[in-house]
Write a protein that holds these residues in place. Sequence first.
Motif, short mmCIF file in Angstrom:
data_model
loop_
_atom_site.label_atom_id
_atom_site.label_comp_id
_atom_site.label_asym_id
_atom_site.label_seq_id
_atom_site.Cartn_x
_atom_site.Cartn_y
_atom_site.Cartn_z
N PRO A 146 -1.92 -8.29 8.12
CA PRO A 146 -3.01 -9.03 7.85
C PRO A 146 -4.34 -8.29 7.35
O PRO A 146 -4.96 -8.22 6.35
N THR A 147 -4.53 -7.36 8.18
CA THR A 147 -5.50 -6.48 8.27
C THR A 147 -5.42 -5.30 7.04
O THR A 147 -6.37 -5.28 6.23
N ALA A 148 -4.17 -4.98 6.63
CA ALA A 148 -3.70 -4.18 5.58
C ALA A 148 -3.91 -4.98 4.41
O ALA A 148 -4.54 -4.51 3.30
N GLN A 149 -3.67 -6.49 4.46
CA GLN A 149 -3.87 -7.19 3.11
C GLN A 149 -5.37 -7.23 2.85
O GLN A 149 -5.64 -7.31 1.80
N VAL A 150 -6.07 -7.57 4.07
CA VAL A 150 -7.45 -7.64 3.56
C VAL A 150 -8.18 -6.23 2.83
O VAL A 150 -8.82 -6.29 2.08
N ILE A 151 -7.70 -5.18 3.71
CA ILE A 151 -8.12 -3.89 2.92
C ILE A 151 -7.90 -3.95 1.61
O ILE A 151 -8.47 -3.49 0.77
N ARG A 152 -6.78 -4.17 1.42
CA ARG A 152 -6.05 -4.26 0.06
C ARG A 152 -6.96 -4.96 -1.14
O ARG A 152 -7.29 -4.42 -2.38
N ARG A 153 -7.32 -6.13 -0.59
CA ARG A 153 -8.07 -7.24 -1.37
C ARG A 153 -9.39 -6.46 -1.78
O ARG A 153 -9.66 -6.62 -2.81
N PHE A 154 -9.97 -5.91 -0.62
CA PHE A 154 -11.41 -5.50 -0.91
C PHE A 154 -11.30 -4.30 -1.93
O PHE A 154 -12.28 -4.10 -2.71
N ARG A 155 -10.26 -3.24 -1.86
CA ARG A 155 -10.03 -2.36 -2.73
C ARG A 155 -9.85 -2.74 -4.12
O ARG A 155 -10.48 -2.31 -4.99
N ASP A 156 -9.08 -4.06 -4.03
CA ASP A 156 -8.98 -4.36 -5.54
C ASP A 156 -10.16 -5.00 -6.20
O ASP A 156 -10.37 -4.97 -7.56
N ASP B 229 -12.96 -3.15 -5.68
CA ASP B 229 -13.75 -1.84 -5.49
C ASP B 229 -14.76 -1.77 -4.59
O ASP B 229 -15.68 -0.80 -4.63
N MET B 230 -14.41 -2.17 -3.33
CA MET B 230 -15.30 -2.18 -2.30
C MET B 230 -14.88 -0.52 -1.65
O MET B 230 -14.09 -0.41 -1.25
N PRO B 231 -16.10 0.08 -1.46
CA PRO B 231 -15.95 1.37 -0.93
C PRO B 231 -15.37 1.42 0.47
O PRO B 231 -15.44 0.30 1.28
N LEU B 232 -14.60 2.41 0.91
CA LEU B 232 -13.70 2.21 2.23
C LEU B 232 -14.87 2.13 3.42
O LEU B 232 -14.29 1.37 4.32
N ASP B 233 -15.92 2.87 3.52
CA ASP B 233 -16.79 2.76 4.77
C ASP B 233 -17.18 1.37 4.60
O ASP B 233 -17.61 0.91 5.92
N GLN B 234 -17.52 0.23 3.57
CA GLN B 234 -18.01 -0.75 3.73
C GLN B 234 -16.85 -1.58 4.06
O GLN B 234 -17.11 -2.62 4.86
N ILE B 235 -15.68 -1.35 3.94
CA ILE B 235 -14.49 -2.17 4.12
C ILE B 235 -14.46 -1.87 5.95
O ILE B 235 -14.13 -2.97 6.53
N GLY B 236 -14.78 -0.69 6.22
CA GLY B 236 -14.88 -0.53 7.65
C GLY B 236 -15.79 -1.29 8.22
O GLY B 236 -15.64 -1.93 9.35
N ALA B 237 -17.09 -1.29 7.80
CA ALA B 237 -18.10 -2.30 8.30
C ALA B 237 -17.68 -3.61 8.30
O ALA B 237 -17.97 -4.58 9.41
N VAL B 238 -17.01 -4.28 7.35
CA VAL B 238 -16.42 -5.67 7.20
C VAL B 238 -15.33 -5.76 8.44
O VAL B 238 -15.88 -7.00 9.30
N LEU B 239 -14.59 -4.87 8.46
CA LEU B 239 -13.95 -5.06 9.59
C LEU B 239 -14.33 -4.88 10.96
O LEU B 239 -13.69 -5.87 11.85
N ASP B 240 -15.31 -4.23 11.24
CA ASP B 240 -15.95 -4.13 12.40
C ASP B 240 -16.97 -4.93 12.85
O ASP B 240 -17.93 -4.83 13.76
N LEU C 126 0.83 -1.10 -0.07
CA LEU C 126 0.14 -0.14 -0.01
C LEU C 126 0.84 1.14 -0.14
O LEU C 126 1.94 1.32 0.79
N SER C 127 0.62 2.25 -0.86
CA SER C 127 1.36 3.43 -0.55
C SER C 127 1.38 4.30 0.36
O SER C 127 0.33 3.86 1.20
N VAL C 128 2.55 4.85 0.63
CA VAL C 128 2.46 5.65 1.96
C VAL C 128 1.25 6.59 2.11
O VAL C 128 0.59 6.96 3.10
N LYS C 129 0.95 7.38 0.82
CA LYS C 129 -0.15 8.18 0.91
C LYS C 129 -1.37 7.70 0.90
O LYS C 129 -2.31 8.24 2.00
N THR C 130 -1.60 6.39 0.93
CA THR C 130 -2.73 5.64 0.89
C THR C 130 -2.89 5.08 2.52
O THR C 130 -4.10 5.43 3.04
#
Lengths: 274, 274
Positions: A50-60, A62-73, A16-20
């Motif tokens: 591992p959390t970062a990897q999961v986020i990356r996969r969901f972004r791959d 195109d899951m929106p970030l707020d939904q990724i948050g919901a999945v993690l929570d 994941l890029s530093v900006k990301t």
Amino acid sequence: MPSSLAIGDFSRATHLSVKTLRHYHRLGLLTPAEIDPDSSYRRYSAEQIPTAQVIRRFRDVDMPLDQIGAVLDAPDVDARNALIAEHLARLEEGLVQTQEAVASLRGLLQGPSPALPMEHRSEPALQTAAINETVSLDDLGPWFQGALGELAATLVAQGVTTTGPPGAVIADDFFAQERGALTIFVPSAGPVRAVGRVEARSLPAVELATIVHAGSHADVDRSYGALATYVSDRALGVDGPIRERYLVGPLDTADEGEWRTEIGWPIFQTGPVA
Amino acid sequence: MPSSLAIGDFSRATHLSVKTLRHYHRLGLLTPAEIDPDSSYRRYSAEQIPTAQVIRRFRDVDMPLDQIGAVLDAPDVDARNALIAEHLARLEEGLVQTQEAVASLRGLLQGPSPALPMEHRSEPALQTAAINETVSLDDLGPWFQGALGELAATLVAQGVTTTGPPGAVIADDFFAQERGALTIFVPSAGPVRAVGRVEARSLPAVELATIVHAGSHADVDRSYGALATYVSDRALGVDGPIRERYLVGPLDTADEGEWRTEIGWPIFQTGPVA
DNA sequence: TTGCTCCTCACGTCACGTGAGGTGGC
DNA sequence: TTGCTCCTCACGTCACGTGAGGTGGC
């Protein structure tokens, strides 16, 4: 002492890029394990990889970030899996739509559409069973299927005879703002009792210029264009909602190529009154 | 007198929202046939309907607006078709990537990755034939294939013997900023003459912690994560670029499942010097 | 004449990226 | 000590959508 990584190392570890990573921190999606109070340097723990990897996969996918948050929570595995399954279903639908669009694009580029016969028709006033709601274009597909199914089921349950194919009345807003009032109706021989979303509704008589569109609704704008050109060239148009009739539709066959949709554009009364 | 349509009618004719039509006008993508100088009311001609349909179809397949403009302004059919084919190819690639991502997501959610064996290795200084360029992550796939192919072809043409599998040196920037210097190399028995992008390049000796990643590169971050955790937990890391070696790669088989990629993370020298 | 259609302008959204200007850590 | 890494902050990008406030046309 848990091992910790500076943001650059965490970037290498997760791709994941530093900006990301900073963006995810701002949003609270992935908060560094530690933050130096003086320098504000972020420190991530190896357990966060591992959390970062999961986020990356969901972004791959195109899951929106707020939904990724919901999945993690998500409180439990079932809730989590439901959210994921929902998104994968949406993805799937997107793929189908893209394939349809590609096919439609090829059709459009291969030349002008075959000339479709235009007609003028006096539509009489109709007694109908109808569902009326305000709908967004985004939700149209499922809403349409659901409304049509509910109408059909209600009519069968009440033993009401239908006197024609189902249709829709589409408020102008729906096109201009991609959101507006839609009425899905079935002409009925007798009155229906209001059940669920279904209610009795009578539609006024109108004069229509019509065209019959063959095939998937993904292409329906071509027929709209042909009809609009016809009406505009003859300066026939009057205010009023568009009507559609599903001569052959999803209730009849799952093969979209077989569908026949009549589009009706309101016009001046030009023929003799019957 | 050509027939003309107000923006609302044109919206119904094309199934483009009024907001979208105004947006396209602002950008010069679809300029109304006429604009009332007093009221600024837009007037579209019926002849503009097919253009609007084409724009809609391209947007349906996610073509950027400036590229749609280029397609509409293409000087001839060949140029136009080339632009379209290019975009469809990109689309196709996107679909493949999405499918890979879905598969990878399922893998990730099905549990932790099988523990991969970590090794320490002293990589000696290498004489190589190499291509070095600054590359964006977006362009990585095609660039990688092209560079690897060019290297292989050049070595064959010059009759230079290779002494190991191809590899890459990846500057830290590439991960942190998704753009940075990449060197693709093949160890060579003798020196190569510089031809095209290929040049002789010697790589310094390094101590590496390594892991062998099995399968598609879409998944490679999992192995990066495992390796980073290992290095971080032991506080072994030192500055220096990551190295990869393609033990089994695209030159060997098109079956990505067969690929074996060694990832090398620079560490302190921990073993005895050979 | 009413109310609907249309107008502009400024700002919001989403997921970051860019770049300026500056500081900390090895 | 140098230069690399890291920091914040403001603004840009892409393709529109939202909403305020106002006017034109049938």
